[in-house]
Structure formats: C-alpha cells, structure tokens
Scaffold this active site. Structure first.
Site, PDB file in Angstrom:
ATOM      1  N   ASP A 179     -13.131   3.525  10.885  1.00  0.00           N
ATOM      2  CA  ASP A 179     -13.428   3.470   9.450  1.00  0.00           C
ATOM      3  C   ASP A 179     -13.765   2.046   9.023  1.00  0.00           C
ATOM      4  O   ASP A 179     -13.320   1.567   7.980  1.00  0.00           O
ATOM      5  CB  ASP A 179     -12.249   4.004   8.642  1.00  0.00           C
ATOM      6  CG  ASP A 179     -12.645   4.350   7.202  1.00  0.00           C
ATOM      7  OD1 ASP A 179     -13.854   4.559   6.952  1.00  0.00           O
ATOM      8  OD2 ASP A 179     -11.766   4.405   6.329  1.00  0.00           O
ATOM      9  N   LYS A 185       0.854  -1.179   0.000  1.00  0.00           N
ATOM     10  CA  LYS A 185       0.000   0.000   0.000  1.00  0.00           C
ATOM     11  C   LYS A 185       0.894   1.234   0.000  1.00  0.00           C
ATOM     12  O   LYS A 185       1.635   1.490   0.945  1.00  0.00           O
ATOM     13  CB  LYS A 185      -0.921  -0.015   1.230  1.00  0.00           C
ATOM     14  CG  LYS A 185      -1.982   1.063   1.198  1.00  0.00           C
ATOM     15  CD  LYS A 185      -3.157   0.759   2.119  1.00  0.00           C
ATOM     16  CE  LYS A 185      -2.815   0.935   3.567  1.00  0.00           C
ATOM     17  NZ  LYS A 185      -4.010   0.931   4.436  1.00  0.00           N
TER      18      LYS A 185
END
Length: 820
Positions: free
Chosen positions: A629, A526
């Site tokens: 989240d 990522k």
C-alpha cells in the site's frame, strides 16, 4: 455502288453519334433519351428510364441487365419524378450530369467546378461515375455516394470524418414510390461501429457492434455462410464497412424494404429468381430492446423475456401481462461504498447498445475490470480480446439496453453485482450450500473455543508481566517481542479524551491524534476505528512487523495500546505530515507554505529516500516485506523533509528469494496497485515496484495518477508520461512548483525509471535494487520502457452524451476489496 457505301457510312456515323444504346459512356454533346440505355461493358448493369410497379411516373435509375425480373438498385430523381417521357439525360455546359424535360432541370449531380471535359460511365460494379477526361480515375461524383434502398458489394456504409458525409441505406416509400422512406440503416459510433435500423429517430433493430474482425450479434450479421463477408476500414479520414462476396460470379445484394426489414439476396440463374438468404428481423427478439432495460429477450417455454441476474421487473404487474417495456431494475440499489464483483456471462447475451459507454482498443482484461470497479456507474464490461480475434475493451454505464439471448457467438460480458448476488443460486447450488453449512459450523466452534483459550493465556501472561509488555504470540508470532504497552487512561489524558482539536488526520485504519508524553516527546496515536474496513488482523500485522524494522526511511513505532475495545499504535510524531499534502496541494495553506521548499533537489532526495526504504523492506530487513500500500499519503516527512514509509497494516512477509503469491483479499489503493494485483490478486515485490513508479511520477509532476485529467487526451498520468517520453518531451511533465532550476538529465532519468517501474508486466519491471542504481547513477544506459499498466484513465462521463457539459475529474480511492 460508291454512293450506296457513302450513305451506309453516314448512317452508321449517325447512329453512333445519336444513340448510345450499345455503349457504357455518355460524353458532351451526347444525350440519353427515354427509351435509350447505357449498359456496363460486361453487360451487368443498365442505366435508363423506368416506371416502378403500378406508378405512372418516370425515373432515371440503374438495374441489373439481362434478368427476367427488373431489379432497380439506384434512382437519380427519386424525389422529383417526371410525368411524361420527355426526359433527357445529358452532360450540361458546367460539366454536371443532369436530367431535363419540358419543365426544365429535374435533377443534377451538383458538382461545383466540374469542368467542360467530363463524361459519365456505367461500371460493371453498378456504380455510375462522373469524371474528367484528364483524370478518369478521380471521380467528381458517383452514385455509390448516394445509396438508395440497395447496398451492393463494393459500396461504402459509414462516415467520411473529414467532410462529414455519411453513407447509409434508406428504404423506398413503397414499391411504387422510390422517394426516401421512413427507414434507414446507418453505421453509428465510429470508434466502436454498429449498424442501427431506425424508423425516423426511433431505433428498430441493431447489428453489432464491430469487434475488429466481425459484427458481434447472434452469428448472423452480414456473415451469411459462403456468400457475404463484411470488411471494416478505418483511418483518420474514413470509417466504413464494405460488403464482399466470396466469388465474383455471385450476384448478391442487401436490401432495406419499405417495412424496415433488412434482407440479403443472391441471384439463382437456373431458377431465374432472387433467393432470400436472410431476413435480419426474423423473430420477435429482433425488435430493438423488446424486453426493456436490463432484461434479456430469448423466447423460452415460459416467457419471451427475463431479467438479468440481480435484477427484478420494474413493474411486476405489467410483466405478468407480457408487457416488458418497463424492463428491470437492480434488486439492490448500487452503493458506491460497497465492494462489487463480476459475473461472467459467456454466450448468454449479446453486447448491450452503446448509449453510455467507453471503449479502448489497447486495454486488456485486467485494465478493464479495474476501471469498471473504480467507477460507481459502470454496470458491465467486455474484453474484446475474448471475442473472435478482436482486441480491446468496452465498458457500459447505467442501464444495459437491447439485450438478446446469444448462445453461440463467443460473446463474454462481465456483469457487475454484489458478491452475494453472484453466489446465490437454485438447485444446482445444493452442494455449495452444504459446504457452506459445514464450514459455518466449524467457524462457529472456532469462534467460541479459540477466544476462550486465548483469553486465558492472555490473562495469565498479563498477570506475570504486570501489563507493561506483551509478547508477539498475541500478534501471531512465536518469539518474544518487547514492545512498550501504553495504558488507555494515559492515552485519554494526553489526547483530552480524543478531542477533535488533537486530531491531525484519518486513514483507512482510523483517526490519528497528536499528543505529548510527560517526557516532552511528541507522538502520533493511530486509533483503530470501529467503522474501519481494516481490523484486528491489520493492527496485529503492523505492530508485529514494524517493531522489527529499523531504517531512517521507515517510520518508528514506539508502542501500542490494547485495552478493552481499544486498539492503538503509538508512533514518533513527524511534524511535516504526509507527502501528498505537499505535492498535490490538497491543503492550500500547506502547499503555499511548503510548495516552494519542494524544489527539484528536495524532491529527488525524497525519491531516493523512498527507494532506499523500500529496498530495505525487500532485501535488507530481518523480515523480507512487501508493503502492498505504498502511496503519497503513506510517506511521512520529518523536520528536514526526509521521507519515512508508514502504514504496514497491509504488508506481507516472505522468506529468502522474492515470491509471487495470490491473495483472496485484494487490499490497497487504486491508482497505485499494479494490474496483476488489482485484478487477479497476484502480488510480489514487483507490485511495490509498480507503486513506487506511480509515486515517483506523481512527485515529478505534482499530479495524482488517479483522476488525472488532460484537456487534449484521456490518458492516465502514466500514459501521459509515456507519450511525452516517446515524443522527447518528458520535461513537460515537471511540476511548475519545482522551479526552473533543475538538472534536466536527472529529471529525465527519474521519469524514465518511473515508467520502467510501471510497465504492464511484472517481469519487465526492475527490482528496487536495480531501480535505485538507475536513479543514483548518471552513467547507466536505461532501456526504453514498454507501455505502462492502466495506460488509459478516462473521464468516463464524457461518453454519456455528446451534449453533456465537460466532465470533471474525481478521485475515487478504494482501500479494501473483499474476496471475489
């Protein structure tokens, strides 16, 4: 003597039969000729023939009895006057009330199947009613249903939703001509009523809207002191306003004159005249939208009109010439990618006209603000709970129309602007600018000095470690953190220099690449994007937190890369990607290939796995963590479709007991954020519980909460599920892709737990420990959930116009909301 008595009785009988001058009722075989009248029993109203003003025509009308001034409040044949005095009012053979003269039928009540036993009565309320003798209280026809230029206490102004009839006031053509004039006063918008005076189709004046208790407008609409008070009635059949007087002894009326001015009067018996209590259009700002769109009308020493804050005159040259018709436009065109805040206007302006709007009587302030933020076209909103004793929420889209200065009516309007537009100001902000200047100087000093010291320490440590490991001090923690470090050269080599063919996804952090190490292990890289709204803080946060977490339902961090400008996290590669690809089918080939694998058993296992992972974060990990989240795209699936929670860039830690804290920067994804977090920035473990509840219902239904559409209502997925549960139809929520073989009690229990988790108030939601127990046990009796937060999720464009094409449901995801 006997003969005289007989003649006297005959004369009396004749008078009673041929003249009804002293009675209030007209029956079959009776007539009312020109010169005769019906008078209500209390001698308040008179029905008869009259000639208005200087006219030569004859009409049948109703006026006040025993007044020195004839004041006509209703006219029957206003569109078909008579030229002579040959007119007769009577009950026709078909039971209708009619006016006839030498030319034939002039006017009729026009009731089908009236019957042959009808009569007409003049009431003390000013209402002329036609009814059958068998049921005198059930009116076949009444003059109240055909209002003229006068609105009396007891009359209805509004809608019959069942029959389509509308009751409204219409002016006369002139004082000498009672035929329908150019002006009407109608109640519009049944769900959020307001009164509109029009000349033809053109709006001239607006009163309202109604907030559940009164009309909102400058403190004067139909609420004139101790004389008038309005009451709104609303049910599935009718929506209308009734005007009442504070005392039955007061004689009052509302009158729409031939120039379109709405006036209110009461009768002063001592003076023998009508007293004008109020003329609605009493100053220049009462003209509809005088200053144009997005401008406020309020006479000041310098100008009649001013633009709203954040707006500027559309045509400045005209504005200087006192021509405001073009109104104002935003100084900065709305950019849907930017973050917006709200400027609270209290007692500054009235509520805008209802042109492009949405209203919901069950929303609270938090729901309303979140919905307006999530819709790019939303310009402003108002919580009606803050106005009088009303309730609910209204949102406006596009231009704001017909704004007037309102300094004393309790109106609160929240105007959507850029934060910089809200913070900008004049001389009153000198203190704020001084604080900003000092703060800026301090920040600049920190930005210069701290990086120098940090770089020196980092270089020294890297020299000692040979660049293979790094400490958690670089991530904001004091203890040593043994996390493998990957060099940039190796990463570029195994990703073919970040080739697009290696890219497997992208999120708020940046792109994600698949690669394979020399050992054969597959990894996911990522990479922090330069354009990401997340930054180094989120990178540090994720690296420092997830390295300490070990749970089968959490994704495993293998290492990171911090070199030059690059910031990357190295994870275990999970071949089945994210959960949203399965349950929402945004990738049709994945849904077709894997959808059948997600039968109810597998979905139930995924739900339990997510619950266990979240419980570990809240209670059992070394660091107690609030994820902030949790959503379908942040749940990854391994080879066996076991769920693993990922993306800890937004996470926060807490020590010991669960906490409730407030953040200056709200982060996350709309549709999953709890109301208290999305609106006020308050987060706690109950914020994660809310997100889990949303995700649970999405897994069951295969539908996104954000952007959910249903052909029969405008509720969110949460509201839809709650209604189904209340109706005992919760199994209708189940995704057809689940298959037909599933334990109904298990599915029902999951839906109920999901709804318990998304209740509006945090205190009502269970902890993850309680939620997991409820999911994992068949014997627990579950409480019935209260109404969920964000109950409504409307397709707001359908409110723009009744003639618009059906709206589509589009999802709008916001992953970062800057400080308000």
């Amino acid at each position: 003597m006997k003969g005289f008595r007989f003649l006297l009785l005959c004369a009396v009988a004749y008078l009673l039969l041929s003249s009804v001058a002293a009675v209030d009722t007209l029956r079959h075989n009776q007539t009312l000729t020109d010169g005769e009248t019906l008078v209500s029993s209390g001698n308040i109203f008179t029905l008869g023939f009259f000639t208005p003003g200087n006219s030569t025509y004859r009409y049948v009308g109703i006026w006040y009895a025993n007044m020195s001034v004839q004041t006509v409040i209703w006219v029957a044949n206003n569109q078909n006057p008579m030229n002579d005095r040959s007119g007769v009012l009577k009950i026709a053979e078909d039971g209708n009330l009619v006016i006839v003269n030498s030319t034939g039928v002039v006017w009729t009540s026009n009731v089908s199947n009236a019957g042959n036993d009808t009569s007409v009565q003049m009431l003390d309320t000013g209402n002329l009613v036609l009814s059958s003798s068998s049921n005198s209280q059930n009116y076949l026809w009444q003059s109240y249903d055909h209002i003229g230029n006068t609105f009396l206490p007891g009359m209805k102004q509004g809608f019959n939703l069942k029959t389509g009839q509308q009751w409204y006031i219409q002016s006369w053509e002139s004082l000498n001509d009672p035929s329908p004039g150019d002006y009407t006063d109608k109640l519009e918008n049944p769900e959020f009523p307001q009164l509109i005076i029009r000349k033809g189709d053109e709006k001239h004046y607006r009163i309202g809207p109604w907030n559940g208790v009164r009309f909102i407008y400058g403190g004067i609409p139909l609420t004139t002191g101790k004389i008038f008070s309005p009451t709104m009635y609303s049910d599935e059949n009718e929506v209308y306003i009734v005007l009442k007087t504070s005392s039955e002894s007061i004689t009052a009326r509302t009158f729409l004159n031939e120039t379109g001015v709405l006036q209110q009067y009461y009768w002063n018996q001592q003076a023998g005249q009508w007293i004008d209590v109020l003329s609605m259009q009493q100053d220049v700002c009462k003209k509809y939208n005088l200053c144009g769109n997005n401008a406020v009308c309020g006479s000041t020493a310098s100008s009649t009109c001013r633009c709203l804050k954040g707006f500027t005159p559309k045509v400045p040259q005209k504005w200087q010439m006192q021509d405001w018709s073009d109104g104002c436009v935003r100084q900065t065109v709305i950019d849907c990618e930017k973050e917006y805040a709200f400027m609270k206007l209290t007692n500054e302006v009235n509520l805008p006209d209802l042109l492009q709007y949405s209203v919901n009587n069950s929303m609270n302030l938090q729901d309303c603000q979140a919905m307006c933020l999530s819709n790019c076209s939303c310009s402003a909103f108002s919580s009606l709970q803050m106005i009088g004793q009303g309730s609910g929420c209204a949102l406006w889209f596009g231009d704001l129309v017909d704004l007037r200065a309102d300094t004393d009516d309790g109106v609160v309007l929240y105007l959507k602007l850029l934060p910089s537009e809200i913070d900008s100001g004049g001389g009153s902000n000198k203190k704020r600018r001084l604080v900003i200047a000092v703060t800026t100087s301090v920040v600049l000093a920190i930005l210069v000095l701290v990086p120098l010291g940090w770089y020196s320490r980092r270089t020294a440590r890297r020299d000692l470690r040979g660049g293979n490991m790094f400490t958690s001090q670089e991530l904001g923690h004091e203890e040593e953190l043994e996390l493998p470090m990957y060099d940039l050269f190796t990463i570029k080599a195994i990703t073919a220099n970040f080739a697009s063919s290696q890219k497997i996804g992208e999120g708020g952090f940046g792109p994600v690449y698949k690669a394979q190490l020399e050992t054969g292990q597959e990894i996911a890289i990522k990479r922090l994007s330069k354009n990401s709204r997340q930054g180094l803080n989120e990178f540090k946060n994720e690296a420092s937190l997830i390295a300490k977490l070990q749970h089968r339902n959490l994704v495993r961090l293998l290492g990171c890369c911090i070199q030059d400008e690059e910031r990357m996290l190295i994870y275990e590669y999970l071949p089945n990607g994210s959960l949203d690809s399965y349950i929402f089918g945004q990738h049709s080939h994945l849904h077709a290939r894997h959808g059948s694998l997600l039968d109810w058993k597998k979905r139930y296992d995924i739900i339990l796995g997510i619950a266990r992972g979240l419980l570990y974060l809240h209670r059992d990990s070394r660091l107690r963590i609030i994820h902030r989240d949790l959503k379908a795209s942040n749940v990854l699936l391994d080879n066996e479709l076991n769920p693993k929670i990922s993306d800890f860039g937004m996470a926060r830690t807490f020590n010991g007991e669960p906490v409730e804290d407030k953040t200056r920067r709200v982060v996350g994804t709309y549709g999953y954020m709890s109301p208290e977090y999305a609106i006020d920035g308050f987060f706690s473990i109950k914020s994660d519980v809310f997100s889990f509840g949303v995700l649970l219902l999405e897994i069951v239904s295969g539908k996104r909460n954000r952007g959910f559409c249903h052909p029969e209502h405008e509720l969110s997925l949460l509201g839809h599920a709650w209604n189904l549960l209340n109706e005992g139809k919760e199994l209708e929520l189940v995704d057809p892709m689940t298959g037909k073989e599933y334990a109904k009690s298990e599915v029902s229990r999951c839906i109920q737990v999901g709804l318990l988790c998304v209740q509006r108030h945090p205190k009502d939601r269970p902890t993850m420990s309680a939620a997991l127990s409820m999911l994992d046990s068949e014997n627990i009796i579950l409480p019935h959930p209260k109404e969920p937060g964000f109950y409504t999720e409307r397709s707001l464009q359908e409110f723009f116009s009744a003639n618009d094409a059906p709206s589509t449901c589009n999802e709008m995801t916001v992953t970062l909301l800057e400080p308000r």
